[in-house]
Design a protein around this motif. Sequence first.
Motif, PDB file in Angstrom:
ATOM      1  N   VAL A  13       0.847  -1.207   0.000  1.00 37.00           N
ATOM      2  CA  VAL A  13       0.000   0.000   0.000  1.00 37.00           C
ATOM      3  C   VAL A  13       0.881   1.255   0.000  1.00 37.00           C
ATOM      4  O   VAL A  13       1.892   1.323   0.696  1.00 37.00           O
ATOM      5  CB  VAL A  13      -0.960  -0.006   1.215  1.00 37.00           C
ATOM      6  N   MET A  61       1.855  -0.360  -6.447  1.00 34.21           N
ATOM      7  CA  MET A  61       0.431  -0.614  -6.179  1.00 34.21           C
ATOM      8  C   MET A  61      -0.413   0.167  -7.176  1.00 34.21           C
ATOM      9  O   MET A  61      -1.349  -0.373  -7.777  1.00 34.21           O
ATOM     10  CB  MET A  61       0.095  -0.218  -4.736  1.00 34.21           C
ATOM     11  N   TRP A 117      -2.434   7.094   1.942  1.00 34.15           N
ATOM     12  CA  TRP A 117      -1.450   6.327   2.698  1.00 34.15           C
ATOM     13  C   TRP A 117      -0.076   6.985   2.551  1.00 34.15           C
ATOM     14  O   TRP A 117       0.158   7.716   1.587  1.00 34.15           O
ATOM     15  CB  TRP A 117      -1.388   4.887   2.188  1.00 34.15           C
ATOM     16  N   THR A 136      -5.069   5.982  -2.048  1.00 32.32           N
ATOM     17  CA  THR A 136      -5.125   4.527  -2.040  1.00 32.32           C
ATOM     18  C   THR A 136      -6.482   4.084  -2.577  1.00 32.32           C
ATOM     19  O   THR A 136      -7.503   4.700  -2.302  1.00 32.32           O
ATOM     20  CB  THR A 136      -4.745   3.942  -0.673  1.00 32.32           C
ATOM     21  N   ASP A 148      -3.402  -5.787  -2.803  1.00 34.57           N
ATOM     22  CA  ASP A 148      -2.122  -5.363  -2.226  1.00 34.57           C
ATOM     23  C   ASP A 148      -1.361  -6.573  -1.690  1.00 34.57           C
ATOM     24  O   ASP A 148      -1.912  -7.684  -1.601  1.00 34.57           O
ATOM     25  CB  ASP A 148      -2.370  -4.360  -1.094  1.00 34.57           C
ATOM     26  N   GLY A 161      -7.565  -2.591  -1.862  1.00 30.85           N
ATOM     27  CA  GLY A 161      -6.285  -2.045  -1.399  1.00 30.85           C
ATOM     28  C   GLY A 161      -6.142  -2.260   0.094  1.00 30.85           C
ATOM     29  O   GLY A 161      -7.138  -2.398   0.815  1.00 30.85           O
ATOM     30  N   SER A 162      -4.901  -2.299   0.557  1.00 30.85           N
ATOM     31  CA  SER A 162      -4.576  -2.319   1.992  1.00 30.85           C
ATOM     32  C   SER A 162      -5.363  -3.335   2.812  1.00 30.85           C
ATOM     33  O   SER A 162      -5.811  -3.041   3.906  1.00 30.85           O
ATOM     34  CB  SER A 162      -4.759  -0.922   2.605  1.00 30.85           C
TER      35      SER A 162
END
Length: 536
Positions: A77, A82, A108, A296, A320, A362-363
């Motif tokens: 992330v 990414m 992020w 993000t 991610d 994501g993340s």
Amino acid sequence: MILIRKGSIKQKTKQDMRNTLKDCAKLFVVAAVFCSSLAHAQSKDPIIEKMIKEANENSQLENLAHELLDQIGPRLVGTPQMKKANDWAVAKYGTWGISAKNEQWGQWRGWERGITHIDLVSPRLRTLEGTQLAWSPSTKKPINAEAIVLPLVADSIAFQNWLPTVKGKVVLISLNPISGRPDKNWEEFATKDVFAKMKADKAAAGAAWAARLKKTGLNAKNLALALENAGAAAVVINNWSQGWGVDKVFGANTTKIPTVDLSVEDYGLVYRLAESGSKPKLKIVSESKELGLVPTLNTIAEIKGTTKPNEYVMLSAHFDSWDAASGATDNGSGTIMMMETMRILKKFYPNPKRTILVGHWGSEEQGLNGSRAFVEDHPEIVSNLQALFNQDNGTGRVVNLSGQGFAKAKDFIPRWLAAVPDTIKNQIRTSFPGSPSSGGSDNASFASAGAPGFSLSSTSWDYGTYTWHTNRDSYDKLVFDEIRSNAILAAILVYMACEDPERLSHEKATLPANPRTGAPGVWPTPTKANRKGGVN
Ligand SMILES: [Zn+2]
């Protein structure tokens, strides 16, 4: 081919002839059953048949894996890689005629991994196997410094008194494992007594190191900060994953000096040299870039429903990864599986009854943040979710499917699975009603919000030890034939869930009582997404 000896027919008795006739009759029955099963296969849903054929004969999995894992690489992330992967996925869906977009849900700390290069330069030269942790601060110029080991001190006051001696030194703060061999290897080759002794020694060493850390009076984060504030040049750790040559690599706690992980072999080497008074010197280059706050994203793709466009069937896999390798099995395998499934669905089922969505989150690794944000931002999708299928535990074939605590899942999932080929379906153990996941992966974000998020749970292929969050999670660990069968499974489940005349109700089953306390089972509640990560 059957060989018949000359004259063998002549020698046949009447009984033989009767047996032959019986055999012919049996063959006829077998042939008839075979033909009828062929006819049955042909009478199967042609869309399903075409999807299976496509998955097997025109698979794009290897190409997708190469582009994502080899060309783009890991997807931590906040990194440019990414973002590159998000853009690649949108473009890839475009080439298949599938509409896709990147949806920003937060920001992020932006960071980019640079070169890590670590050498033992004294008392002898050896280039060491190691890498900086994620978010490790950059070296401005190469570090050349003596390596020392965190000492055993009497208490936190003694630790504070020792602390000034770290100035200009590289400090090793992890346990040095007593063996770099996995336990399985000891179990196979050692005598029972020697294996038992090793296990006891290992447990004692672990306890002693924990006690050593405790004497400093600091937790892991504050220990790293104390060392850098006292002028240490770098922090060195080992996070051995208990398998041959494999380490887990997470994020750094330092804010000014690099933190690097050395392999169990090289960590042990430097550690023993330091302990024996050989004053080992390391040269460390550990470069990285801080990029400020960056957006993000989740990548979302859609095949619009025709008769029930406001009801949704979702595919789900986090996009991610951690970044010491390529994030191949966590979660490149889930990612390419879902992309391949979407490609196949679009080709043979372009006008689904319900809307098909895929979420590439994501993340996930920092706490399911992308999927939690999606659940918060799209209540209309969550409340009209027919089903979501998430995959996130490695490259293996799916072997478990739980009803996740939804009371009516048992009336739907077996019906959808019935359309799946036996070779795939018979591998899967279902359990109903099951219990909702409270974490672990993105299906939990949906289940905790009361929406049927299911986990397509895979067989392990030593995921926990060898690939999960490790420096060995690379392309070569993928088992493409198992991912292929997972894509077939997902395509058929989505197709059946879209076509089903009925809606899967979100009614919750009574959960089993806690086996320890006897307290009634409680449905997990949603956790808020972290939308501004990596900053204090
Ligand atoms: Zn994962």
